[in-house]
Design an enzyme around this catalytic site. Structure first.
Site, mmCIF file in Angstrom:
data_model
loop_
_atom_site.group_PDB
_atom_site.id
_atom_site.type_symbol
_atom_site.label_atom_id
_atom_site.label_comp_id
_atom_site.label_asym_id
_atom_site.label_seq_id
_atom_site.Cartn_x
_atom_site.Cartn_y
_atom_site.Cartn_z
ATOM 1 N N LYS A 58 0.858 -1.196 0.000
ATOM 2 C CA LYS A 58 0.000 0.000 0.000
ATOM 3 C C LYS A 58 0.891 1.241 0.000
ATOM 4 O O LYS A 58 1.906 1.280 0.725
ATOM 5 C CB LYS A 58 -0.892 -0.032 1.247
ATOM 6 C CG LYS A 58 -1.921 1.096 1.330
ATOM 7 C CD LYS A 58 -2.803 0.955 2.587
ATOM 8 C CE LYS A 58 -3.880 2.022 2.660
ATOM 9 N NZ LYS A 58 -4.770 1.887 3.820
ATOM 10 N N SER A 101 -9.900 2.324 2.880
ATOM 11 C CA SER A 101 -8.969 3.002 2.010
ATOM 12 C C SER A 101 -7.990 2.095 1.264
ATOM 13 O O SER A 101 -7.416 2.527 0.274
ATOM 14 C CB SER A 101 -8.160 4.003 2.834
ATOM 15 O OG SER A 101 -7.329 3.338 3.759
ATOM 16 N N SER A 155 -10.281 -0.012 7.079
ATOM 17 C CA SER A 155 -9.676 0.071 5.741
ATOM 18 C C SER A 155 -9.024 -1.188 5.205
ATOM 19 O O SER A 155 -8.624 -1.212 4.055
ATOM 20 C CB SER A 155 -8.644 1.192 5.706
ATOM 21 O OG SER A 155 -9.286 2.399 5.461
HETATM 22 N N1 GLN Z 1 -13.327 4.763 6.194
HETATM 23 C C1 GLN Z 1 -12.724 5.193 7.424
HETATM 24 C C2 GLN Z 1 -12.302 6.631 7.312
HETATM 25 O O1 GLN Z 1 -12.511 7.204 6.293
HETATM 26 C C3 GLN Z 1 -11.593 4.302 7.780
HETATM 27 C C4 GLN Z 1 -10.361 4.571 7.027
HETATM 28 C C5 GLN Z 1 -9.234 3.698 7.441
HETATM 29 O O2 GLN Z 1 -9.410 2.697 8.114
HETATM 30 N N2 GLN Z 1 -8.043 4.136 7.065
HETATM 31 O O3 GLN Z 1 -11.781 7.198 8.235
#
Ligand code: GLN
Length: 497
Positions: free
Chosen positions: A78, A159, A183
């Site tokens: 990532k 994400s 995410s």
């Molecule tokens: N969707 C969540 C956010 O936007 C989690 C994102 C994540 O776990 N990095 O904060």
């Protein structure tokens, strides 16, 4: 030769050991598949030459009997993990062109064990999002198609959407993800793969671009539980460079996969049966319960009474920490600098940040700054921290009655790109089943358990006690066997035909 990209990591390791193929061949097969799948936009940066070089070295190591536990396996990283000599962007314009001179501990651990890096996968900008549509480098596309809307491109979730899309499309055998509020698990669910967010402190955060430091945790994304267990063993471990990394021994997660779950108590939290829950998700959950019951597990009703406060608390704590973490992007130290002739320093900061950050990141910085400001700190931030404590306590209480908790991973299947975007709050609802687990610091995984009536993958989530990844992996493998999820995303079935 069969298409090498369809092998699991474990199968590929056997093939390498038996000399059925080399790491160079395995890596080349993935590089070719990446070229065919460019339209998914899963990678921000591809590193094919470097990958082939690493593969060559791996083949040499193996021939000398010095292979590590992931030797020769092509993986994606990532683009939130700093990689020595390879651009690291967090999918943000503000980091474009930033080439770290060091390697994050987690990606370094994978390299130490012989993994080959295919490239850096896209994400929502700074890992803020649930759809991978906030990346500066464009939307990532889910390789799956809704059979009733074949023309629509679907989001891979977020994400870690690039990692999930790549693993599902067979353009990486596994990938790293990070999970701050869901995410790893939500994109795993949307793309029909497996992903685990370990206990907070299990994997080092050193060299991972920070979003919300008290919640961020790295973890593996792959196509089977066994592959995730193997990757996690490599990624995890105490790191003196990260004071929140725990001095705990890393168990041999693969050795613990015994499939014997007789007598285990599986908790079903009544608060997760939310109003308006789709019938499909409800049915999937019931099916999961039935599989575990058939295997001799005991099903226990539990209560996590503060669940409804998890999303509001998360969306105060995460932006608060983000606003502080992202203060470092000032145009001086990393990547982008916007500076016209005659500007003063403050001007340069403002222009760089105005141009460098996207809308969602700016929204979070503003919310975070607001909830931390003198007049509102007690009303919002301190209150949210108190709620966080209560949520963690809910789990401690529940674990007196059960060993593992089973829930759905996400409230829906993958949706079309562009949907849910008018209102950020609808997007935030994607995390309803996952954020509590980050707030409590617990391990959680998502496992593909079935297909929706639109032919899209749906995941189930298992949540464990602190440091007890081994048990959720074991129960997860049981669900994996029972679900026998063999469906392939459109891109690969088309290719095979
Ligand atoms: N969707 C969540 C956010 O936007 C989690 C994102 C994540 O776990 N990095 O904060």
């Amino acid at each position: 030769m069969t298409d090498l990209t369809h092998l699991t990591i474990t199968e590929a390791l056997n093939g390498l050991e038996n000399k059925d193929f080399t790491s160079v061949e395995l890596t080349q097969a993935h590089i070719d598949a990446m070229a065919d799948a460019k339209h998914l936009n899963a990678y921000v940066t591809e590193t094919p030459e470097r990958a082939l070089e690493q593969a060559q070295q791996s083949d040499k190591r193996r021939s000398e009997g010095k292979a590590g536990i992931l030797d020769g396996i092509p993986l994606a990283i990532k683009d939130l993990f700093c990689t020595d000599g390879v651009q690291t962007t967090a999918s943000s314009h503000i980091l474009e062109g930033f080439v770290p001179t060091y390697e994050s501990t987690v990606s370094g651990n994978l390299l130490r064990d012989g993994a080959v890096m295919l490239g850096k996968t896209s994400l929502d900008e700074f890992a803020m999002g649930s759809s991978n549509t906030t990346s500066y480098f464009g939307d990532v596309i889910n390789p799956w198609k809704n059979k009733n809307r074949p023309d629509a491109n679907l989001v891979p979730g977020g994400s870690s959407g690039g990692s999930a899309s790549a693993v599902a499309a067979r353009i990486a055998m596994g990938a790293t993800g990070t999970d701050t509020g869901g995410s790893i698990r939500q994109p795993a669910s949307f793309c029909g793969i497996t992903g685990i967010k370990p206990t907070y402190g299990r994997c080092s955060r050193w060299g991972v671009v920070a979003f919300a430091s008290s919640l961020d945790q790295a973890g593996p994304m792959a196509r089977t539980i066994e592959d995730c267990a193997l990757m996690l063993k490599s990624m995890a471990g105490h790191d003196p460079k990260d004071s929140t990394s725990a001095p705990k021994d890393v168990p041999d997660f693969t050795a613990g996969l015994t499939d014997d779950i007789k007598g285990l108590r599986i908790g079903i939290p009544k608060e997760y049966r939310m109003e308006g829950m789709s019938e499909e998700i409800d049915k999937l959950w019931e099916q999961g319960i039935a599989w575990l019951k058939d295997a001799g597990a005991e099903i226990v009703d539990i209560s996590l009474p503060h669940t409804k406060y998890a999303l509001p608390a998360y969306y105060i704590i995460a932006p608060a920490e983000a606003s502080s973490n992202l203060a470092r992007y000032d145009g001086v130290r990393y990547g982008l600098r916007v500076c016209d002739d005659g500007d003063n320093l403050i001007d340069m900061y403002e222009k760089t940040r105005a141009e460098g950050f996207g809308d969602e990141v700016k929204r979070r910085i503003m919310i975070g700054t607001y909830v931390l400001s003198a007049g509102y700190y007690d009303a919002y931030y301190v209150k949210a921290q108190k709620i966080r404590r209560l949520i963690a306590q809910d789990f401690t209480n529940a674990y007196e009655q059960c060993d593992v908790i089973l829930t759905p991973t996400a409230p829906s299947e993958a949706f079309a790109i562009g949907e849910n975007e008018e209102d950020p709050l609808t997007m935030y609802l994607n995390d309803v089943y996952t954020v509590s687990i980050n707030l409590a610091g617990l391990p959680g995984l998502s496992i593909p358990a079935g297909l929706s009536k639109n032919g899209l993958p749906l995941g189930l989530q298992l949540v464990g006690k602190s440091w007890d990844e081994a048990t959720i992996l074991k129960v997860g493998q049981h669900i994996e066997k029972a679900a026998n999820f063999t469906a392939l995303p459109a891109i690969r079935t088309q290719k095979a035909a």
